[in-house]
Scaffold this motif. Structure first.
Motif, PDB file in Angstrom:
ATOM      1  N   ALA A 119       3.772  34.126 -63.697  1.00 58.47           N
ATOM      2  CA  ALA A 119       4.284  35.302 -64.399  1.00 58.47           C
ATOM      3  C   ALA A 119       3.632  36.571 -63.865  1.00 58.47           C
ATOM      4  N   GLU A 120       2.325  36.515 -63.642  1.00 60.00           N
ATOM      5  CA  GLU A 120       1.605  37.684 -63.143  1.00 60.00           C
ATOM      6  C   GLU A 120       2.132  38.131 -61.789  1.00 60.00           C
ATOM      7  N   ARG A 171       1.854  40.482 -52.834  1.00 58.58           N
ATOM      8  CA  ARG A 171       1.431  39.650 -53.957  1.00 58.58           C
ATOM      9  C   ARG A 171       0.109  38.960 -53.655  1.00 58.58           C
ATOM     10  N   LEU A 172      -0.021  38.475 -52.430  1.00 53.21           N
ATOM     11  CA  LEU A 172      -1.250  37.783 -52.051  1.00 53.21           C
ATOM     12  C   LEU A 172      -2.431  38.752 -52.028  1.00 53.21           C
ATOM     13  N   GLU A 173      -2.224  39.938 -51.497  1.00 53.12           N
ATOM     14  CA  GLU A 173      -3.309  40.921 -51.490  1.00 53.12           C
ATOM     15  C   GLU A 173      -3.749  41.245 -52.922  1.00 53.12           C
ATOM     16  N   ALA A 174      -2.784  41.403 -53.821  1.00 50.76           N
ATOM     17  CA  ALA A 174      -3.117  41.681 -55.226  1.00 50.76           C
ATOM     18  C   ALA A 174      -3.892  40.523 -55.838  1.00 50.76           C
ATOM     19  N   LEU A 175      -3.521  39.300 -55.482  1.00 52.22           N
ATOM     20  CA  LEU A 175      -4.196  38.127 -56.018  1.00 52.22           C
ATOM     21  C   LEU A 175      -5.625  38.036 -55.499  1.00 52.22           C
ATOM     22  N   VAL A 176      -5.823  38.364 -54.233  1.00 49.82           N
ATOM     23  CA  VAL A 176      -7.170  38.357 -53.656  1.00 49.82           C
ATOM     24  C   VAL A 176      -8.057  39.365 -54.383  1.00 49.82           C
TER      25      VAL A 176
END
Length: 318
Positions: A119-120, A171-176
């Protein structure tokens, strides 16, 4: 207790007669985002696998999360390998929960966290879709979430951006960044400089099996002089303008381009101000990390070819 989440010293690995990694040292500060950069085949993946205890080094040691051996802290590590792989018949939620269960996370909690992560990241629409029906990039995001769903203290990602479209890269950068804010240490390898430039607190560059640089992104960029573009306001003879500028300055239309050292910036500005030619445009910028990376790797390659040529000459003479 060490202030580093990863401490590797002298890591060396042979595959037959080929030395894939040659005495690599690495120290990754706890709570940082750290990039291991290098061309394809430089030894990045082999170095990461030795640090994690997946393969044994022929020489050198690796300590993780306060000085522990890799085997003793496996449950505190999240690892995304370069070779991706999920059970194609599993749904995304179950695949993530399954990967968490392998690291000791309760199955129901894994399913709950999977839903929250999806969801995030705006991926809730595919949470109950089977892996085989997903795009390669979407399946890769599912595997990434599965690698961190157990909230590891150390996250190691091998070429995580490979195969992702620009949206999933964001999205991956935000997750990192989110995981670093949670307190995790993130170590990732890549040969794409833009991601490292945006994310990393520190980087190491590996080329031809050895670590060739270690420091911050700004440290790497400072290896090259600043680039200047100057456009005078008043038209003048080229020789008059050139007299103000470094010898290597070249005109491009109305503007002049040249490189300059840090200590020469203020004297340059003083000369331009006193000249009376004025300023229509003036930009002074550091080279990008990409430029520094290419500079380091080319230096290594030039030295390697020179050594090979010297060896060939000596062999012929013998």
């Amino acid at each position: 207790m060490s202030d580093c989440s990863v401490e590797a010293t002298g890591l060396t690995k042979y595959f037959g007669a080929f030395k894939a990694v040659d005495g690599v040292d690495l120290a990754v500060p706890a709570g940082s985002i750290y990039g291991v950069l290098g061309p394809n085949g430089a030894g990045k993946t082999t170095s990461l696998r030795m640090m994690l205890g997946i393969i044994d080094p022929d020489a050198g040691v690796s300590r993780l999360l306060g000085g522990h051996t890799p085997q003793s802290v496996r449950h505190r590590i999240g690892y995304l390998p370069e070779e991706r792989g999920l059970y194609p018949g599993m749904k995304a939620r179950e695949a993530i929960a399954f990967m968490g269960a392998l690291r000791g996370l309760d199955w129901s909690e894994g399913r709950r966290r999977a839903a929250a992560f999806m969801a995030e990241l705006g991926l809730e629409r595919v949470i109950d879709e089977k892996i085989r029906k997903m795009s390669k990039g979407m399946a890769q995001m599912v595997q990434l979430i599965g690698s961190i769903v157990h909230a590891p203290d150390l996250i190691v990602l091998d070429e995580p951006f490979s195969g992702l479209d620009p949206v999933n890269q964001e999205r991956l950068e935000a997750l990192v960044r989110r995981e670093r804010e949670r307190g995790a240490t993130i170590l990732f390898s890549t040969h794409v400089m833009a991601h490292a430039e945006r994310l990393c607190d520190r980087i190491a560059i590996i080329a031809r099996a050895q670590r060739r640089f270690e420091g911050s992104v700004d440290d790497a960029r400072a290896l090259l002089p600043m680039q200047v573009r100057y456009t005078p306001r008043v038209a003048a003879e080229a020789s008059a303008i050139r007299a103000l500028l470094p010898a290597a300055a070249e005109p491009h239309g109305d503007a002049w381009h040249f490189a300059i050292g840090d200590a020469d910036v203020e004297p340059l500005l003083a000369r331009i101000t006193a000249s009376g030619f004025g300023v229509t445009g003036l930009s002074i910028s550091r080279p990008a990390l990409h430029d520094a990376f290419v500079h380091i790797v080319r230096q290594v390659d030039a030295g390697f070819h020179a050594d090979a040529e010297d060896a060939a000459i000596e062999e012929a003479a013998a």
